[in-house]
Scaffold this motif. Structure first.
Motif, PDB file in Angstrom:
ATOM      1  N   UNK A  42       0.827  -1.202   0.000  1.00  0.00           N
ATOM      2  CA  UNK A  42       0.000   0.000   0.000  1.00  0.00           C
ATOM      3  C   UNK A  42       0.857   1.245   0.000  1.00  0.00           C
ATOM      4  N   UNK A  43       0.242   2.381   0.325  1.00  0.00           N
ATOM      5  CA  UNK A  43       0.965   3.653   0.270  1.00  0.00           C
ATOM      6  C   UNK A  43       1.246   4.186   1.670  1.00  0.00           C
ATOM      7  N   UNK A  44       2.405   4.848   1.783  1.00  0.00           N
ATOM      8  CA  UNK A  44       2.859   5.407   3.048  1.00  0.00           C
ATOM      9  C   UNK A  44       3.361   6.822   2.780  1.00  0.00           C
ATOM     10  N   UNK A  45       2.924   7.797   3.588  1.00  0.00           N
ATOM     11  CA  UNK A  45       3.419   9.162   3.467  1.00  0.00           C
ATOM     12  C   UNK A  45       4.822   9.238   4.067  1.00  0.00           C
ATOM     13  N   UNK A  46       5.798   9.641   3.262  1.00  0.00           N
ATOM     14  CA  UNK A  46       7.181   9.771   3.726  1.00  0.00           C
ATOM     15  C   UNK A  46       7.408  11.146   4.330  1.00  0.00           C
ATOM     16  N   UNK A  47       6.929  12.196   3.660  1.00  0.00           N
ATOM     17  CA  UNK A  47       7.160  13.546   4.148  1.00  0.00           C
ATOM     18  C   UNK A  47       6.161  14.516   3.544  1.00  0.00           C
ATOM     19  N   UNK A  48       5.873  15.574   4.289  1.00  0.00           N
ATOM     20  CA  UNK A  48       5.035  16.664   3.809  1.00  0.00           C
ATOM     21  C   UNK A  48       5.738  17.972   4.157  1.00  0.00           C
ATOM     22  N   UNK A  49       5.894  18.829   3.166  1.00  0.00           N
ATOM     23  CA  UNK A  49       6.623  20.088   3.332  1.00  0.00           C
ATOM     24  C   UNK A  49       5.741  21.225   2.843  1.00  0.00           C
ATOM     25  N   UNK A  50       5.724  22.328   3.576  1.00  0.00           N
ATOM     26  CA  UNK A  50       5.019  23.526   3.124  1.00  0.00           C
ATOM     27  C   UNK A  50       6.071  24.517   2.649  1.00  0.00           C
ATOM     28  N   UNK A  51       6.065  24.787   1.353  1.00  0.00           N
ATOM     29  CA  UNK A  51       7.012  25.734   0.763  1.00  0.00           C
ATOM     30  C   UNK A  51       6.513  27.145   1.068  1.00  0.00           C
ATOM     31  N   UNK A  52       7.367  28.036   1.595  1.00  0.00           N
ATOM     32  CA  UNK A  52       6.922  29.390   1.923  1.00  0.00           C
ATOM     33  C   UNK A  52       6.320  30.097   0.702  1.00  0.00           C
ATOM     34  N   UNK A  53       5.263  30.889   0.917  1.00  0.00           N
ATOM     35  CA  UNK A  53       4.639  31.620  -0.195  1.00  0.00           C
ATOM     36  C   UNK A  53       5.647  32.531  -0.902  1.00  0.00           C
ATOM     37  N   UNK A  54       5.540  32.594  -2.211  1.00  0.00           N
ATOM     38  CA  UNK A  54       6.418  33.446  -3.006  1.00  0.00           C
ATOM     39  C   UNK A  54       7.745  32.803  -3.361  1.00  0.00           C
ATOM     40  N   UNK A  55       7.981  31.581  -2.913  1.00  0.00           N
ATOM     41  CA  UNK A  55       9.212  30.875  -3.256  1.00  0.00           C
ATOM     42  C   UNK A  55       8.860  29.529  -3.862  1.00  0.00           C
ATOM     43  N   UNK A  56       9.870  28.860  -4.365  1.00  0.00           N
ATOM     44  CA  UNK A  56       9.704  27.513  -4.908  1.00  0.00           C
ATOM     45  C   UNK A  56      10.832  26.650  -4.372  1.00  0.00           C
ATOM     46  N   UNK A  57      10.568  25.377  -4.210  1.00  0.00           N
ATOM     47  CA  UNK A  57      11.589  24.429  -3.774  1.00  0.00           C
ATOM     48  C   UNK A  57      12.233  23.835  -5.016  1.00  0.00           C
TER      49      UNK A  57
END
Length: 135
Positions: A42-57
């Motif tokens: 099945x599926x497993x969440x490895x990570x969740x990141x919130x990129x700051x507004x106005x920028x890109x990762x």
């Protein structure tokens, strides 16, 4: 007195449109390193990141590996615009991708999630990803 002139190479950031120095920061802004053993099917969440507004990762490195006889795995990289990439490993081994700051593997915005999908039980998976924010 001699005059000293120097030049700092720059490139145009495609996300912000600004010219920024062509150099890597000494420490990545984001680093995900995770290893999971005996992952159920099945599926497993490895990570969740919130990129700051106005920028890109800007992701510059990705490594995905799987261990175990008959092991298979898929990695889903999702941002606010939807599915970005889904590298698939058909057998035991690893996949490694390298990019540069001016030519990243991915440019991600908003909320970024990294999901692992296991096609069996008892396998070991490893995920490593790093990147820098647009300045």
């Amino acid at each position: 007195m001699p005059e000293l002139n120097y030049c700092v190479p720059k490139y145009r950031d495609g996300f912000t449109g600004a010219y920024v120095p062509r150099e890597l920061p000494t420490v990545p802004d984001v680093r995900i390193a995770d290893q999971r053993s005996n992952v159920p099917a099945g599926s497993v969440l490895i990570s969740s990141i919130v990129v700051p507004p106005g920028t890109a990762l800007r992701v510059t490195s990705l490594r995905f590996n799987v261990e175990g006889s008959g092991a298979k795995g898929k990695l889903y990289i999702i941002d606010s615009n939807g599915l970005v990439d889904a590298p698939f490993l058909e057998s035991e081994g690893s996949e490694k991708q390298l990019g540069r700051l001016d030519e990243p593997l991915y440019v991600l915005v908003g909320t970024v999630e990294v999901w692992l999908v296991s096609y069996g039980t008892g396998f070991t998976y490893g995920v490593f990803m790093q990147g820098y924010y647009s300045r």
